[in-house]
Design an enzyme around this catalytic site. Sequence first.
Site, PDB file in Angstrom:
ATOM      1  N   CYS A 152       0.866  -1.458  -0.096  1.00  0.00           N
ATOM      2  CA  CYS A 152       0.240   0.365  -0.123  1.00  0.00           C
ATOM      3  C   CYS A 152       0.751   1.194   0.097  1.00  0.00           C
ATOM      4  O   CYS A 152       0.634   2.196  -0.714  1.00  0.00           O
ATOM      5  CB  CYS A 152      -0.752  -0.097   0.976  1.00  0.00           C
ATOM      6  SG  CYS A 152      -2.144  -1.252   1.101  1.00  0.00           S
ATOM      7  N   HIS A 153       1.717   1.352   0.912  1.00  0.00           N
ATOM      8  CA  HIS A 153       2.484   2.536   1.110  1.00  0.00           C
ATOM      9  C   HIS A 153       4.247   2.281   1.321  1.00  0.00           C
ATOM     10  O   HIS A 153       4.886   3.107   1.309  1.00  0.00           O
ATOM     11  CB  HIS A 153       2.262   3.365   2.391  1.00  0.00           C
ATOM     12  CG  HIS A 153       0.757   3.882   1.932  1.00  0.00           C
ATOM     13  ND1 HIS A 153      -0.209   3.247   2.668  1.00  0.00           N
ATOM     14  CD2 HIS A 153      -0.007   4.670   1.257  1.00  0.00           C
ATOM     15  CE1 HIS A 153      -1.517   3.631   2.433  1.00  0.00           C
ATOM     16  NE2 HIS A 153      -1.003   4.457   1.648  1.00  0.00           N
TER      17      HIS A 153
END
Length: 188
Positions: A152-153
């Site tokens: 995701c990040h």
Amino acid sequence: MASGTQAPVADNPAPQGETRRDFLYIATGATAAVGVGAVVWPLVNQMNPSADVLALASIELDLASIEEGMAIKTSWRGKPVFARHLTAAEIATANQVDVSGLRDPQSLADRTKEGNAKWLITLGVCTHLGCVPLGAGQGESRGDFGGYFCPCHGSHYDTAGRIRKGPAPLNLEVPPYVFKSATAVTIG
């Protein structure tokens, strides 16, 4: 009697003991207390965990089928759990890290049970925004440090589940667990 003076009035002393007014005060207060309890109890009771959550309060996990260097995913309280069988090389690599330089300083010994350092059990929830990191399944990216990678990040965790790179503020959480035997674990 002289004019302008009044005759003395007999003092009426206050009656002793309980009066009808005292009884009404007590009865009204008791009724109000019961009424408040009847309204508040359902509000408090609805905050208790439901039966399906209580049923998942603990799970039994058999680690015997996990080969060295492999991990499995399971679910506990609706959250993914990773159980990894660390290799001797992964344990050595994790123990060589200077924990004072880590964002969330914990040694491998802090994250595993004494005598069972080869078993790392963590919640599979990234501490940044709650995504599920990769690395527990075969062929999944394990990130720059050989542990877990959050797609995701971009958070990278090492083989001990410690945050090493990216926006996650903390290490992967270790749930409460106990070993019942060499390969049987109760989580929760």
